[in-house]
Design a protein around this motif. Sequence first.
Motif, PDB file in Angstrom:
ATOM      1  N   ASN A   4       0.861  -1.174   0.000  1.00 14.31           N
ATOM      2  CA  ASN A   4       0.000   0.000   0.000  1.00 14.31           C
ATOM      3  C   ASN A   4       0.903   1.230   0.000  1.00 14.31           C
ATOM      4  OD1 ASN A   4      -1.594   2.226   0.765  1.00 14.31           O
ATOM      5  ND2 ASN A   4      -3.088   0.883   1.737  1.00 14.31           N
ATOM      6  N   LEU A   5       1.003   1.898  -1.144  1.00 13.49           N
ATOM      7  CA  LEU A   5       1.922   3.031  -1.258  1.00 13.49           C
ATOM      8  C   LEU A   5       1.586   4.148  -0.271  1.00 13.49           C
ATOM      9  CD1 LEU A   5       2.486   3.333  -5.103  1.00 13.49           C
ATOM     10  CD2 LEU A   5       3.990   2.346  -3.393  1.00 13.49           C
ATOM     11  N   ALA A   6       0.302   4.377  -0.017  1.00 18.43           N
ATOM     12  CA  ALA A   6      -0.088   5.438   0.918  1.00 18.43           C
ATOM     13  C   ALA A   6       0.515   5.195   2.298  1.00 18.43           C
ATOM     14  CB  ALA A   6      -1.606   5.543   1.011  1.00 18.43           C
ATOM     15  N   GLU A   7       0.571   3.917   2.692  1.00 17.94           N
ATOM     16  CA  GLU A   7       1.120   3.577   4.007  1.00 17.94           C
ATOM     17  C   GLU A   7       2.647   3.551   3.990  1.00 17.94           C
ATOM     18  OE1 GLU A   7      -0.704  -0.097   5.133  1.00 17.94           O
ATOM     19  OE2 GLU A   7      -2.715   0.783   5.177  1.00 17.94           O
ATOM     20  N   GLU A   8       3.225   3.223   2.849  1.00 13.13           N
ATOM     21  CA  GLU A   8       4.680   3.100   2.755  1.00 13.13           C
ATOM     22  C   GLU A   8       5.387   4.449   2.620  1.00 13.13           C
ATOM     23  OE1 GLU A   8       6.481   0.239   3.084  1.00 13.13           O
ATOM     24  OE2 GLU A   8       4.583  -0.771   3.477  1.00 13.13           O
ATOM     25  N   LEU A   9       4.677   5.458   2.094  1.00 14.61           N
ATOM     26  CA  LEU A   9       5.322   6.760   1.884  1.00 14.61           C
ATOM     27  C   LEU A   9       5.657   7.410   3.216  1.00 14.61           C
ATOM     28  CD1 LEU A   9       3.351   8.364  -1.070  1.00 14.61           C
ATOM     29  CD2 LEU A   9       5.795   7.909  -0.992  1.00 14.61           C
ATOM     30  N   SER A  10       6.939   7.641   3.440  1.00 17.40           N
ATOM     31  CA  SER A  10       7.365   8.257   4.688  1.00 17.40           C
ATOM     32  C   SER A  10       7.617   9.746   4.532  1.00 17.40           C
ATOM     33  CB  SER A  10       8.617   7.553   5.217  1.00 17.40           C
ATOM     34  OG  SER A  10       9.550   7.356   4.189  1.00 17.40           O
ATOM     35  N   SER A  11       7.647  10.227   3.288  1.00 17.97           N
ATOM     36  CA  SER A  11       7.939  11.634   3.038  1.00 17.97           C
ATOM     37  C   SER A  11       7.297  12.047   1.716  1.00 17.97           C
ATOM     38  CB  SER A  11       9.457  11.834   2.978  1.00 17.97           C
ATOM     39  OG  SER A  11       9.781  13.106   2.486  1.00 17.97           O
ATOM     40  N   ILE A  12       6.575  13.166   1.738  1.00 23.01           N
ATOM     41  CA  ILE A  12       5.966  13.686   0.520  1.00 23.01           C
ATOM     42  C   ILE A  12       6.294  15.166   0.412  1.00 23.01           C
ATOM     43  CG2 ILE A  12       3.808  14.142  -0.722  1.00 23.01           C
ATOM     44  CD1 ILE A  12       2.571  11.753   0.786  1.00 23.01           C
ATOM     45  N   THR A  13       6.877  15.550  -0.720  1.00 24.95           N
ATOM     46  CA  THR A  13       7.185  16.945  -0.997  1.00 24.95           C
ATOM     47  C   THR A  13       6.491  17.322  -2.302  1.00 24.95           C
ATOM     48  OG1 THR A  13       9.351  16.661   0.039  1.00 24.95           O
ATOM     49  CG2 THR A  13       9.050  18.628  -1.330  1.00 24.95           C
ATOM     50  N   ILE A  14       5.762  18.407  -2.286  1.00 26.74           N
ATOM     51  CA  ILE A  14       4.987  18.846  -3.443  1.00 26.74           C
ATOM     52  C   ILE A  14       5.594  20.124  -4.028  1.00 26.74           C
ATOM     53  CG2 ILE A  14       2.684  19.600  -4.206  1.00 26.74           C
ATOM     54  CD1 ILE A  14       2.720  16.695  -3.284  1.00 26.74           C
ATOM     55  N   LYS A  15       5.667  20.165  -5.346  1.00 27.14           N
ATOM     56  CA  LYS A  15       6.119  21.364  -6.088  1.00 27.14           C
ATOM     57  C   LYS A  15       7.503  21.835  -5.640  1.00 27.14           C
ATOM     58  CE  LYS A  15       2.107  21.585  -8.185  1.00 27.14           C
ATOM     59  NZ  LYS A  15       1.911  20.914  -9.412  1.00 27.14           N
ATOM     60  N   ALA A  16       8.421  20.912  -5.524  1.00 24.72           N
ATOM     61  CA  ALA A  16       9.795  21.231  -5.119  1.00 24.72           C
ATOM     62  C   ALA A  16      10.577  21.798  -6.306  1.00 24.72           C
ATOM     63  CB  ALA A  16      10.490  19.980  -4.596  1.00 24.72           C
ATOM     64  N   ALA A  17      11.567  22.599  -6.005  1.00 22.01           N
ATOM     65  CA  ALA A  17      12.438  23.162  -7.038  1.00 22.01           C
ATOM     66  C   ALA A  17      13.744  22.386  -7.075  1.00 22.01           C
ATOM     67  CB  ALA A  17      12.717  24.630  -6.744  1.00 22.01           C
ATOM     68  N   ALA A  18      14.125  21.951  -8.273  1.00 24.12           N
ATOM     69  CA  ALA A  18      15.403  21.253  -8.463  1.00 24.12           C
ATOM     70  C   ALA A  18      16.043  21.792  -9.738  1.00 24.12           C
ATOM     71  CB  ALA A  18      15.184  19.754  -8.573  1.00 24.12           C
ATOM     72  N   ALA A  19      17.315  22.145  -9.641  1.00 22.51           N
ATOM     73  CA  ALA A  19      18.024  22.704 -10.797  1.00 22.51           C
ATOM     74  C   ALA A  19      18.375  21.626 -11.818  1.00 22.51           C
ATOM     75  CB  ALA A  19      19.285  23.430 -10.333  1.00 22.51           C
ATOM     76  N   ASP A  20      18.587  20.389 -11.341  1.00 21.56           N
ATOM     77  CA  ASP A  20      18.984  19.300 -12.238  1.00 21.56           C
ATOM     78  C   ASP A  20      18.617  17.968 -11.599  1.00 21.56           C
ATOM     79  OD1 ASP A  20      20.922  18.755 -10.259  1.00 21.56           O
ATOM     80  OD2 ASP A  20      22.507  19.776 -11.361  1.00 21.56           O
ATOM     81  N   TRP A  21      18.934  16.864 -12.313  1.00 23.85           N
ATOM     82  CA  TRP A  21      18.553  15.546 -11.823  1.00 23.85           C
ATOM     83  C   TRP A  21      19.231  15.180 -10.509  1.00 23.85           C
ATOM     84  CZ3 TRP A  21      22.086  11.687 -11.135  1.00 23.85           C
ATOM     85  CH2 TRP A  21      23.286  11.755 -11.850  1.00 23.85           C
ATOM     86  N   ARG A  22      20.452  15.626 -10.314  1.00 22.89           N
ATOM     87  CA  ARG A  22      21.140  15.310  -9.050  1.00 22.89           C
ATOM     88  C   ARG A  22      20.411  15.953  -7.868  1.00 22.89           C
ATOM     89  NH1 ARG A  22      25.217  15.565 -12.781  1.00 22.89           N
ATOM     90  NH2 ARG A  22      26.714  13.854 -12.738  1.00 22.89           N
ATOM     91  N   GLU A  23      20.004  17.179  -8.052  1.00 27.76           N
ATOM     92  CA  GLU A  23      19.282  17.872  -6.987  1.00 27.76           C
ATOM     93  C   GLU A  23      17.910  17.215  -6.760  1.00 27.76           C
ATOM     94  OE1 GLU A  23      17.859  22.388  -5.920  1.00 27.76           O
ATOM     95  OE2 GLU A  23      19.580  22.139  -7.259  1.00 27.76           O
ATOM     96  N   ALA A  24      17.275  16.757  -7.813  1.00 25.10           N
ATOM     97  CA  ALA A  24      15.986  16.075  -7.684  1.00 25.10           C
ATOM     98  C   ALA A  24      16.152  14.779  -6.880  1.00 25.10           C
ATOM     99  CB  ALA A  24      15.406  15.781  -9.068  1.00 25.10           C
TER     100      ALA A  24
END
Length: 150
Positions: A4-24
């Motif tokens: 159950n992904l809803a139960e497994e997710l320990s952290s949720i971040t919405i609309k985050a800013a990342a300059a590149d894939w490493r930062e993501a």
Amino acid sequence: MAINLAEELSSITIKAAAADWREAIRLAGNGLVEAGSTTGEYTDQMISAVEEHGPYIVIAPGIALAHARPSEAVLKGGLSWVSLDAPVSFGHSKNDPVTLVIGLAAVDHTAHIDVLKAVAGVLSNKEARAELEAAETADEVRSILKRINN
């Protein structure tokens, strides 16, 4: 065993800013660290895996499943969810750019496969995926995932 992904997710971040894939990936890794699932070393391992093997973690259009091999840096299994405010390129020929990075910390190969199946099941549902992409809060993401899993 169904995950159950809803139960497994320990952290949720919405609309985050990342300059590149490493930062993501670092954002996804930070969520795993803050949840106590991994050490910071695991985040470095996730980035190294892409540097060594290419953008294989971009598993579907717009979606990256950031992970590394199970290691001592994984304290317990965990998932983080990072939706990006602006898409970033990972260098994948078909599935770039990425707007969702899911961080996966698995204690073993079986757990890794189980989570992959659960993610694929949810994100292959076009209506659910559209709802998840439009979600503006962590609670909305959890609510959508709970509804889908039932």
